[in-house]
Design a protein around this motif. Structure first.
Motif, PDB file in Angstrom:
ATOM      1  N   SER A  42       0.820  -1.199   0.000  1.00  0.00           N
ATOM      2  CA  SER A  42       0.000   0.000   0.000  1.00  0.00           C
ATOM      3  C   SER A  42       0.859   1.256   0.000  1.00  0.00           C
ATOM      4  O   SER A  42       2.071   1.202   0.241  1.00  0.00           O
ATOM      5  N   LEU A  43       0.213   2.386  -0.262  1.00  0.00           N
ATOM      6  CA  LEU A  43       0.893   3.685  -0.249  1.00  0.00           C
ATOM      7  C   LEU A  43       0.469   4.455   0.995  1.00  0.00           C
ATOM      8  O   LEU A  43      -0.713   4.485   1.338  1.00  0.00           O
TER       9      LEU A  43
ATOM     10  N   PRO B 252       0.939   9.854  -4.179  1.00  0.00           N
ATOM     11  CA  PRO B 252      -0.103   9.770  -5.214  1.00  0.00           C
ATOM     12  C   PRO B 252      -0.289   8.358  -5.744  1.00  0.00           C
ATOM     13  O   PRO B 252       0.633   7.540  -5.722  1.00  0.00           O
ATOM     14  N   ASP B 253      -1.499   8.071  -6.229  1.00  0.00           N
ATOM     15  CA  ASP B 253      -1.820   6.743  -6.738  1.00  0.00           C
ATOM     16  C   ASP B 253      -0.922   6.332  -7.907  1.00  0.00           C
ATOM     17  O   ASP B 253      -0.712   5.143  -8.149  1.00  0.00           O
TER      18      ASP B 253
ATOM     19  N   TYR C 225       3.718   4.241  -8.229  1.00  0.00           N
ATOM     20  CA  TYR C 225       4.354   3.044  -8.780  1.00  0.00           C
ATOM     21  C   TYR C 225       4.512   3.141 -10.295  1.00  0.00           C
ATOM     22  O   TYR C 225       5.511   2.673 -10.851  1.00  0.00           O
TER      23      TYR C 225
ATOM     24  N   THR D  61       0.486  -4.883  -5.673  1.00  0.00           N
ATOM     25  CA  THR D  61      -0.267  -3.928  -4.876  1.00  0.00           C
ATOM     26  C   THR D  61      -1.747  -4.130  -5.171  1.00  0.00           C
ATOM     27  O   THR D  61      -2.136  -5.159  -5.747  1.00  0.00           O
TER      28      THR D  61
ATOM     29  N   GLY E   2      -5.945  -1.984  -5.574  1.00  0.00           N
ATOM     30  CA  GLY E   2      -6.713  -0.754  -5.724  1.00  0.00           C
ATOM     31  C   GLY E   2      -6.183   0.174  -6.803  1.00  0.00           C
ATOM     32  O   GLY E   2      -5.698  -0.263  -7.856  1.00  0.00           O
ATOM     33  N   GLU E   3      -6.260   1.476  -6.543  1.00  0.00           N
ATOM     34  CA  GLU E   3      -5.842   2.467  -7.528  1.00  0.00           C
ATOM     35  C   GLU E   3      -4.348   2.417  -7.852  1.00  0.00           C
ATOM     36  O   GLU E   3      -3.965   2.602  -9.011  1.00  0.00           O
ATOM     37  N   PRO E   4      -3.459   2.166  -6.879  1.00  0.00           N
ATOM     38  CA  PRO E   4      -2.041   2.020  -7.253  1.00  0.00           C
ATOM     39  C   PRO E   4      -1.813   0.884  -8.260  1.00  0.00           C
ATOM     40  O   PRO E   4      -0.961   1.005  -9.147  1.00  0.00           O
TER      41      PRO E   4
ATOM     42  N   ARG F 186      -4.158  -0.182 -10.452  1.00  0.00           N
ATOM     43  CA  ARG F 186      -4.766   0.275 -11.706  1.00  0.00           C
ATOM     44  C   ARG F 186      -3.820   1.218 -12.458  1.00  0.00           C
ATOM     45  O   ARG F 186      -3.593   1.065 -13.664  1.00  0.00           O
ATOM     46  N   HIS F 187      -3.262   2.183 -11.759  1.00  0.00           N
ATOM     47  CA  HIS F 187      -2.334   3.126 -12.385  1.00  0.00           C
ATOM     48  C   HIS F 187      -1.035   2.419 -12.778  1.00  0.00           C
ATOM     49  O   HIS F 187      -0.471   2.693 -13.847  1.00  0.00           O
TER      50      HIS F 187
END
Length: 309
Positions: free
Chosen positions: A138-139, A144-145, A148, A166, A168-170, A172-173
């Motif tokens: 996690s971050l 920011p998402d 990574y 990872t 969630g959003e991290p 996805r990005h």
């Protein structure tokens, strides 16, 4: 060298109790404390399997000092940057009677732009001596998402293998930057793709979607149901061996480390999946993340059936 990135490390504490009852006072039978966070767990396991590893990310306060003090004995090179605040405490309560585990994870310190800039300098320097970068977990607040994704781009520009683990959003990005290898568990892959992953077939289909997005290799871990892996050569399923279960904390991280070790040795996907599944199971037989007996990994490897899908 393997470089692991753990933006949100933790001081992990594990309490073993006879039976967890809400609203009652408990006195643990055993207490474990170690440096945690997915990337640190990966590095610890990789070192145990003979792969030189370093770890970087953000450490803060007294808890951060406790984490840092545990890196050298584990033979993990310390590449962390120091920031204000307090590294998080993560507590796992293992119920011996039911075999279940309850976790309480703090969010971690807030990271400001000055700390992000300092990290970028450290990361760039560490890349000079690295052949593989594993971006894990996690971050913390303030990061920011797309964090990574940016690191994946930097590593790929230098021809360095990139690994993403990872959620969630991290995640996805991060996928937009097309890492070489991703290793979500079933829940993480389900959340990302918006579809249930309950069977081996579901996992194989999810792997296909990841490959279509440009990822070279993907492995989806299914807990006690095993793991599915896929690359351009096809998809494979590794059954989970029967074991004396203790705790699942860190099993996915050990799986990742073992997978990378075999990948760097030139093993094909089925061998990587088999060895990684054995290592993850060995970790689940003891209390502590990234901790296992190497001879147990070897014994379990021979018991794991791997099938082409």
């Amino acid at each position: 060298m393997l470089l692991t990135v753990t933006p949100n490390p933790a001081l992990d504490k594990t309490y073993l109790v006879d039976r967890l009852i809400i609203g009652r006072v408990h006195r643990p039978l055993e207490i474990g404390e170690h440096a945690g966070g997915k990337g640190i767990n990966v590095a610890r396991a990789a070192v145990s399997l003979g792969l030189q590893s370093s770890a970087t990310g953000f450490l803060a306060g007294h808890n951060g000092d406790l984490v840092r003090n545990r890196l050298e004995p584990a033979r993990i090179e310390d590449g962390f940057v120091t920031v204000p605040g307090q590294t998080r405490l993560c507590i796992a309560i293992v119920d011996r009677d039911t075999g279940t585990q309850t976790e309480i994870n703090e969010p971690g310190p807030t990271i400001d732009q000055a700390a992000l800039d300092l990290f970028q300098e450290r990361f760039s320097a560490l890349l000079e001596r690295s052949h593989t970068v594993a971006l894990c977990g996690s971050l913390p607040p303030g990061v920011p998402d797309g964090f990574y994704a940016g690191l994946i781009g930097q590593a790929k520009s230098r021809g360095i293998r990139t690994v993403l683990d990872t959620s969630g959003e991290p995640l996805r990005h991060g996928l937009d930057a097309v890492p070489d290898f991703v290793k979500p568990n079933a829940t993480e892959a389900s959340d990302l793709l918006g579809r249930e992953i309950e069977t081996v077939g579901d996992a194989a289909e999810a792997c296909r979607i990841f490959l279509e997005r440009g990822v070279k290799t993907v492995a989806i871990t299914l807990g006690r149901c095993g793991a599915v892996g896929a690359d351009e050569t096809g998809a494979w399923y590794a059954e989970a061996p029967e074991i004396q279960f203790a705790s699942a904390v860190g099993s996915g991280d050990v799986f990742l480390a073992a997978f990378l070790v075999k990948w760097l040795q030139g093993a094909d996907l089925s061998e990587r999946l088999q060895f990684a599944s054995a290592a993850g199971a060995a970790n689940a037989m003891v209390y502590g993340a990234g901790v296992f007996e190497t001879h147990t990994v070897q014994n379990l490897t021979s018991r794991i059936s791997v099938t082409r899908l």
